[in-house]
Design a protein around this motif. Structure first.
Motif, short mmCIF file in Angstrom:
data_model
loop_
_atom_site.label_atom_id
_atom_site.label_comp_id
_atom_site.label_asym_id
_atom_site.label_seq_id
_atom_site.Cartn_x
_atom_site.Cartn_y
_atom_site.Cartn_z
N ILE A 157 18.49 26.40 -12.04
CA ILE A 157 17.11 26.94 -11.90
C ILE A 157 17.00 28.34 -12.69
CG2 ILE A 157 15.70 28.26 -9.97
CD1 ILE A 157 17.00 26.22 -7.88
N GLY A 158 18.22 28.86 -12.80
CA GLY A 158 17.95 30.36 -13.46
C GLY A 158 17.93 29.95 -15.10
N LEU A 159 18.78 28.73 -15.44
CA LEU A 159 18.54 28.48 -16.74
C LEU A 159 17.13 28.17 -17.30
CD1 LEU A 159 20.90 28.02 -18.83
CD2 LEU A 159 20.91 25.51 -18.44
N GLU A 247 28.15 45.58 -21.91
CA GLU A 247 28.95 44.78 -22.58
C GLU A 247 28.63 43.15 -22.52
OE1 GLU A 247 33.18 47.32 -22.55
OE2 GLU A 247 33.01 45.73 -21.19
N LEU A 248 27.94 42.91 -21.65
CA LEU A 248 27.61 41.48 -21.42
C LEU A 248 26.98 40.74 -22.48
CD1 LEU A 248 26.27 41.64 -17.52
CD2 LEU A 248 28.57 40.58 -18.15
N ARG A 249 27.08 39.54 -22.84
CA ARG A 249 26.44 38.91 -23.85
C ARG A 249 25.61 37.73 -23.34
NH1 ARG A 249 29.90 38.52 -29.18
NH2 ARG A 249 31.72 38.94 -27.89
N ALA A 250 25.77 37.41 -22.13
CA ALA A 250 25.20 36.31 -21.43
C ALA A 250 23.66 36.93 -21.12
CB ALA A 250 25.74 35.91 -20.24
N GLY A 251 22.83 35.75 -20.85
CA GLY A 251 21.42 36.31 -20.70
C GLY A 251 21.04 35.82 -18.99
N LEU A 252 22.28 35.28 -18.43
CA LEU A 252 21.96 35.05 -17.04
C LEU A 252 23.41 34.95 -16.36
CD1 LEU A 252 20.51 33.16 -14.73
CD2 LEU A 252 21.29 30.97 -15.81
N ILE A 253 23.20 35.44 -14.98
CA ILE A 253 24.29 35.68 -14.29
C ILE A 253 24.05 34.62 -13.09
CG2 ILE A 253 25.79 37.22 -12.95
CD1 ILE A 253 25.49 38.08 -15.67
N ALA A 254 25.23 33.89 -12.78
CA ALA A 254 25.02 32.79 -11.66
C ALA A 254 26.54 32.72 -11.42
CB ALA A 254 24.45 31.76 -12.20
N GLY A 255 26.79 33.15 -10.33
CA GLY A 255 28.13 32.95 -9.52
C GLY A 255 28.25 33.13 -8.05
N ALA A 256 29.43 32.78 -7.69
CA ALA A 256 29.70 32.73 -6.09
C ALA A 256 30.21 33.77 -5.65
CB ALA A 256 30.62 31.53 -6.06
N THR A 314 14.89 26.09 -3.34
CA THR A 314 13.36 26.59 -3.22
C THR A 314 13.33 28.05 -3.07
OG1 THR A 314 13.10 24.38 -2.56
CG2 THR A 314 11.19 26.05 -2.21
N THR A 315 14.26 28.54 -2.11
CA THR A 315 14.19 30.00 -1.93
C THR A 315 14.39 30.84 -3.26
OG1 THR A 315 14.74 29.65 0.34
CG2 THR A 315 14.98 31.88 -0.65
N MET A 316 15.36 30.05 -3.86
CA MET A 316 15.92 30.82 -5.24
C MET A 316 14.55 30.74 -6.34
SD MET A 316 18.27 32.60 -7.02
CE MET A 316 19.75 32.22 -6.45
N THR A 317 14.01 29.73 -6.28
CA THR A 317 12.86 29.50 -7.16
C THR A 317 11.73 30.63 -6.86
OG1 THR A 317 13.36 27.15 -7.36
CG2 THR A 317 11.28 27.99 -8.18
N ARG A 318 11.68 30.83 -5.50
CA ARG A 318 10.66 31.55 -5.18
C ARG A 318 10.83 32.97 -5.55
NH1 ARG A 318 9.80 32.75 0.86
NH2 ARG A 318 8.18 34.16 0.73
N ILE A 319 12.10 33.25 -5.38
CA ILE A 319 12.65 34.87 -5.62
C ILE A 319 12.37 35.13 -6.97
CG2 ILE A 319 14.58 36.26 -5.67
CD1 ILE A 319 15.55 35.04 -3.14
N LEU A 320 12.82 34.02 -8.05
CA LEU A 320 12.61 34.46 -9.29
C LEU A 320 11.41 34.46 -9.96
CD1 LEU A 320 15.55 32.09 -10.82
CD2 LEU A 320 15.82 34.32 -9.79
#
Ligand code: NAI
Length: 347
Positions: A157-159, A247-256, A314-320
């Motif tokens: 979803i983030g991607l 220092e981050l080079r990623a555009g998306l953070i998605a972790g556990a 769906t909740t994540m999609t709504r938040i984003l």
């Protein structure tokens, strides 16, 4: 002995002691508005009672948000035992079980740091308000594969939101931590065609995972700064902070990992750099969904868990979507949207 203490912004706080076993711990119920308070039991060598109380209050509040985000009919609670997990005894666990029983189902426990399914079985000799068991009619076992599935769904979803695509083939993901959740996340990413760059403080786990997923190893102190589209923190908390974020080079953070942001301001630091952060307690809610199926004694576990995972997406999609519309951090939007679910209903 179980003694009630007062705690601001929490429904109940209990001190639990047992001279015979040497148990000293706390149980906190942050909110039972949505249902019985549920959250794991942690054993840790706290420096003081104040530190243990601060942890149990903070963790139980976090569980209210995590359970509400997963749309579960469960409130937020947590328990802690003070001490090195290596000093744990069955008598201590049973004394904690008796304390939990006196709360008559207002609090349900399960594993957290320093606890195993065998420990939960010991507690279950004294109370039925315990989940995370390995055997029994509704036993839910290891939640990690379901947690990983939830993180994987959130990552896609983030991607889509950050890069306009949800096809993982050709996408590079840097994964920090290859434990129970991290390994399963790598498996799902590898199957979907992602290129993986991995790090773990455990050299054997790192070597095994690199072999399993045809992945590249990175320095454990530099994994966050890897050239990748996605950074997946799946080890410890606080890895997104004032030092690492620039220092981050990623555009998306998605972790556990729980509590990925060292401070609330780190959400703004990420947003200012155009890095999309997926709120951790929404991304990693699959684990509590798995445990909830045991607490709620769900007969049709697999479809029930699958439906809840979809709802979490769906909740994540709504938040984003809300965060993008308001140009705000998804972390702050999540706290607002999920916080509303915890307010007393009007009328
Ligand atoms: P785990 O203990 O199985 O795995 C953690 C891994 O991280 C280990 O392989 C360890 O060697 C590695 N590690 C530790 N410090 C590191 C560092 N500084 N850099 C790189 N690697 C490091 O834990 P698990 O169960 O996989 O959980 C991972 C995270 O996800 C934790 O923060 C946990 O609280 C959170 N979480 C786990 C859930 C579950 O279902 N297991 C559910 C929700 C959240």
């Amino acid at each position: 002995m179980i003694t009630r203490l007062s705690a601001p912004h929490h429904e109940e706080l209990w001190r639990v002691t047992d001279d015979a076993s040497g148990l000293r711990g706390y149980i906190a119920l942050h909110s039972t508005r949505l249902g019985p308070a549920a959250g794991g039991l942690r054993m840790r060598a706290y420096d003081s009672d104040e530190a243990a109380i601060a942890d149990v209050l903070n963790l139980s509040r976090g569980m209210s948000f995590k359970n509400a985000a997963a749309d579960l009919p469960l409130g937020g609670g947590k328990a802690v035992i003070m001490g090195d997990p290596r000093t744990k005894t069955p008598a201590m666990l049973r004394a904690m079980g008796r304390a939990i029983e006196t709360l008559q189902g207002r609090y349900w426990t399960a594993e957290d740091m320093g606890m195993s399914p065998a420990d939960m079985a010991e507690i279950a000799r004294e109370t039925r308000y315990v989940a995370g068991l390995d055997s029994g009619p509704f036993a839910s076992g290891d939640p990690s594969p379901v947690t990983a599935q939830g993180v994987f769904n959130a990552l896609k979803i983030g991607l889509k939101q950050r890069y306009g695509r949800d096809d993982l083939s050709g996408t590079t993901v840097a994964v920090q931590g290859l434990g129970h959740v991290g390994w399963h996340l790598c498996r799902l990413l590898h199957e979907a065609g992602a290129r993986l760059i991995l790090a773990d403080t455990d050299a054997a786990k790192l070597a095994q995972s690199c072999a399993d997923f045809d992945a590249t190893a990175a320095d454990v102190t530099r994994i966050h700064a890897t050239e990748a589209e996605v950074f997946a923190p799946c080890a410890i908390g606080g890895t997104l902070n004032a030092t690492t974020i620039p220092e981050l080079r990623a555009g998306l953070i998605a972790g556990a990992a729980n509590n990925q942001l060292a401070t609330p301001e780190d959400a703004d630091r990420l947003a200012a750099r155009g890095i999309l952060y997926l709120p951790d307690y929404v991304a990693n809610g699959g684990g509590i969904i798995n445990v909830a199926a045991e607490i709620l004694r769900i007969e049709t576990r697999a479809p029930w868990v699958a439906a809840r995972l979809d709802a979490l997406g769906t909740t994540m999609t709504r938040i984003l979507a809300h965060a993008a519309a308001k140009d705000a951090s998804p972390a702050h939007l999540a706290d607002t949207i999920i916080g509303e679910r915890l307010l007393p209903r009007a009328g």
